[in-house]
Design a protein around this motif. Structure first.
Motif, PDB file in Angstrom:
ATOM      1  N   LEU A 233      -4.569 -14.267   0.338  1.00 47.82           N
ATOM      2  CA  LEU A 233      -4.959 -13.616  -0.837  1.00 47.82           C
ATOM      3  C   LEU A 233      -6.474 -13.778  -1.221  1.00 47.82           C
ATOM      4  O   LEU A 233      -6.816 -13.083  -1.744  1.00 47.82           O
ATOM      5  CB  LEU A 233      -4.153 -13.861  -2.100  1.00 47.82           C
ATOM      6  N   SER A 234      -6.736 -15.216  -1.222  1.00 44.96           N
ATOM      7  CA  SER A 234      -7.901 -15.712  -1.647  1.00 44.96           C
ATOM      8  C   SER A 234      -9.055 -14.960  -0.852  1.00 44.96           C
ATOM      9  O   SER A 234     -10.445 -14.852  -1.448  1.00 44.96           O
ATOM     10  CB  SER A 234      -8.194 -17.131  -1.755  1.00 44.96           C
ATOM     11  N   CYS A 235      -8.884 -14.669   0.466  1.00 48.79           N
ATOM     12  CA  CYS A 235      -9.781 -14.094   1.372  1.00 48.79           C
ATOM     13  C   CYS A 235      -9.846 -12.494   1.449  1.00 48.79           C
ATOM     14  O   CYS A 235     -10.856 -12.034   2.035  1.00 48.79           O
ATOM     15  CB  CYS A 235      -9.591 -14.441   2.852  1.00 48.79           C
ATOM     16  N   MET A 236      -9.100 -11.933   0.817  1.00 48.83           N
ATOM     17  CA  MET A 236      -8.926 -10.467   0.665  1.00 48.83           C
ATOM     18  C   MET A 236      -9.953  -9.849  -0.539  1.00 48.83           C
ATOM     19  O   MET A 236     -10.138 -10.534  -1.291  1.00 48.83           O
ATOM     20  CB  MET A 236      -7.453 -10.022   0.752  1.00 48.83           C
ATOM     21  N   PRO A 237     -10.076  -8.506  -0.123  1.00 46.58           N
ATOM     22  CA  PRO A 237     -11.010  -7.951  -1.200  1.00 46.58           C
ATOM     23  C   PRO A 237     -10.273  -7.750  -2.715  1.00 46.58           C
ATOM     24  O   PRO A 237      -8.948  -8.002  -2.702  1.00 46.58           O
ATOM     25  CB  PRO A 237     -11.149  -6.546  -0.603  1.00 46.58           C
ATOM     26  N   GLU A 238     -11.177  -7.290  -3.591  1.00 48.03           N
ATOM     27  CA  GLU A 238     -10.701  -7.125  -4.884  1.00 48.03           C
ATOM     28  C   GLU A 238      -9.547  -5.999  -4.849  1.00 48.03           C
ATOM     29  O   GLU A 238      -9.556  -4.913  -3.957  1.00 48.03           O
ATOM     30  CB  GLU A 238     -11.588  -6.756  -5.642  1.00 48.03           C
ATOM     31  N   GLY A 239      -8.458  -6.132  -5.513  1.00 47.64           N
ATOM     32  CA  GLY A 239      -7.431  -4.979  -5.673  1.00 47.64           C
ATOM     33  C   GLY A 239      -6.327  -5.421  -4.684  1.00 47.64           C
ATOM     34  O   GLY A 239      -5.334  -4.360  -4.307  1.00 47.64           O
ATOM     35  N   SER A 240      -6.417  -6.447  -3.894  1.00 45.58           N
ATOM     36  CA  SER A 240      -5.319  -6.644  -2.664  1.00 45.58           C
ATOM     37  C   SER A 240      -3.801  -7.093  -3.171  1.00 45.58           C
ATOM     38  O   SER A 240      -3.864  -7.569  -4.223  1.00 45.58           O
ATOM     39  CB  SER A 240      -5.870  -7.729  -1.761  1.00 45.58           C
ATOM     40  N   THR A 241      -2.871  -6.502  -2.494  1.00 42.71           N
ATOM     41  CA  THR A 241      -1.719  -7.147  -2.546  1.00 42.71           C
ATOM     42  C   THR A 241      -1.111  -7.545  -1.209  1.00 42.71           C
ATOM     43  O   THR A 241      -1.226  -7.342  -0.252  1.00 42.71           O
ATOM     44  CB  THR A 241      -0.700  -5.818  -3.090  1.00 42.71           C
ATOM     45  N   LEU A 242      -0.355  -8.989  -1.685  1.00 44.68           N
ATOM     46  CA  LEU A 242       0.256  -9.695  -0.684  1.00 44.68           C
ATOM     47  C   LEU A 242       1.786  -9.437  -0.634  1.00 44.68           C
ATOM     48  O   LEU A 242       2.472  -9.708  -1.757  1.00 44.68           O
ATOM     49  CB  LEU A 242      -0.084 -11.089  -0.609  1.00 44.68           C
TER      50      LEU A 242
END
Length: 334
Positions: A233-242
């Motif tokens: 999650l920390s490496c993904m762009p803003e607005g991402s969902t896991l």
């Protein structure tokens, strides 16, 4: 009927395996909405191992017969019309009923939990058809419906991960693949899968962030939990969902970036195939089944099987599966 029986839940997997035993039982009388499946093959799945350890969300009264999935021929049916229509049919099934399990020569299953099979699909593929292909299909559909250009997934060398790669590729969606063993890098490359990252690489997190940003990967599918949830999650762009759909690394999540959740609109939610199935329009699951079966017949999808063991050799087979889950399924052959 012969069956593998679990006398007690054991938290330690080795003790759980050693507690299992082969028993002879009489066939149970069928309920009106049930069919009796003469089991031809049943896989071991991570959920089965969690079940015998008492760590799964399904707990049956003991003693119990493990195994949620399998394939076979329907030899007896209950009184309901739908059950009657399945007599003599070859099916794949997924059942978490307290009344039986797939690690047996016969098992009672609700007619609604059976999928009729094309005869061109061999038993070893049919045995593993009711769970992993639909899980991968559902998650790729989530990505498509969200307009995702790319997704991130861990446990990428496992069967669900491979199916996600294949199905996403058919839809033009890029996949960033995370594996936990160095040798899996080459196996994924040999299979033609791209963007493969090893968790123990010193550059793992910077490379994951670089790829997720470059490919605009705003959806992640997490089969592990633990620290990987936070890292992804920390490496993904803003607005991402896991989406969390497994707990191979344990039952807790950690390293979740609180500031990202608060200020960058990042989110974590769960995925459960049974809930997804229940929300589908009437007859839609059957239509999806036919589409997936055609992909197996064409060879575009295939479950890797590393071993086949008679019921009496269950301990040997299950130990082989535990030592190398990413090498493919182990089948128990009643």
């Amino acid at each position: 009927m012969r069956a593998i029986q679990l006398p007690a839940y054991q938290g330690n997997i080795i003790r759980a395996l050693r507690s299992l035993e082969i028993v002879e039982n009489t066939l149970p009388a069928l309920l009106d909405d049930e069919v009796m499946v003469e089991v031809r093959a049943a896989p071991a799945n991570p959920s089965d191992l969690a079940f015998i350890q008492g760590g799964y969300n399904v707990r049956k009264p003991l003693p119990a017969i493990p195994g949620f999935e399998g394939t076979g021929k329907i030899v007896f049916v209950g009184k309901d019309e739908h059950a009657h229509k399945l007599l003599g049919k070859r099916v794949s099934f997924f059942s978490q009923s307290e009344r039986g399990g797939s690690w047996a020569s016969y098992t009672p299953v609700k007619a609604a939990d059976c999928l009729e099979l094309d005869e061109r699909i061999p038993d070893e593929q049919a045995a593993c058809f009711s769970v992993n292909p639909f899980t991968a299909y559902a998650m790729v559909e989530l990505a498509k419906n969200n307009g995702s250009k790319a997704i991130v997934q861990n446990a990428a060398s496992g069967q669900v991960g491979r199916f996600i790669n294949s199905l996403a590729g058919m839809s033009g969606i890029a996949v960033i693949n995370i594996v936990r063993k160095e040798e899996q890098l080459q196996k994924m490359a040999d299979a033609g899968f791209e963007n493969v990252l090893w968790t123990q690489d010193e550059e793992f997190l910077p490379r994951l962030k670089q790829l997720a940003t470059a490919l605009d990967a705003r959806l992640a599918f997490d089969a592990a939990g633990g620290v990987q949830s936070g890292h992804m999650l920390s490496c993904m762009p803003e607005g991402s969902t896991l989406y969390l759909y497994g707990a191979l690394a344990g039952r807790t999540l950690s390293e979740i970036p609180a500031s990202d959740v608060i200020f960058k609109k990042k989110a974590i939610t769960g995925f459960n195939m049974n809930e997804w199935k229940a929300k589908l329009p009437k007859d839609e699951f059957e239509k999806i089944s036919r589409r997936l079966q055609q992909l197996f017949i064409s060879g575009d999808l295939k479950t890797n099987v590393q071993g086949r063991f008679p019921l009496a050799d269950y301990e040997k087979g299950l130990m082989q599966y535990i030592r190398g889950m990413s090498d493919g399924k182990v089948l128990l052959i009643p």
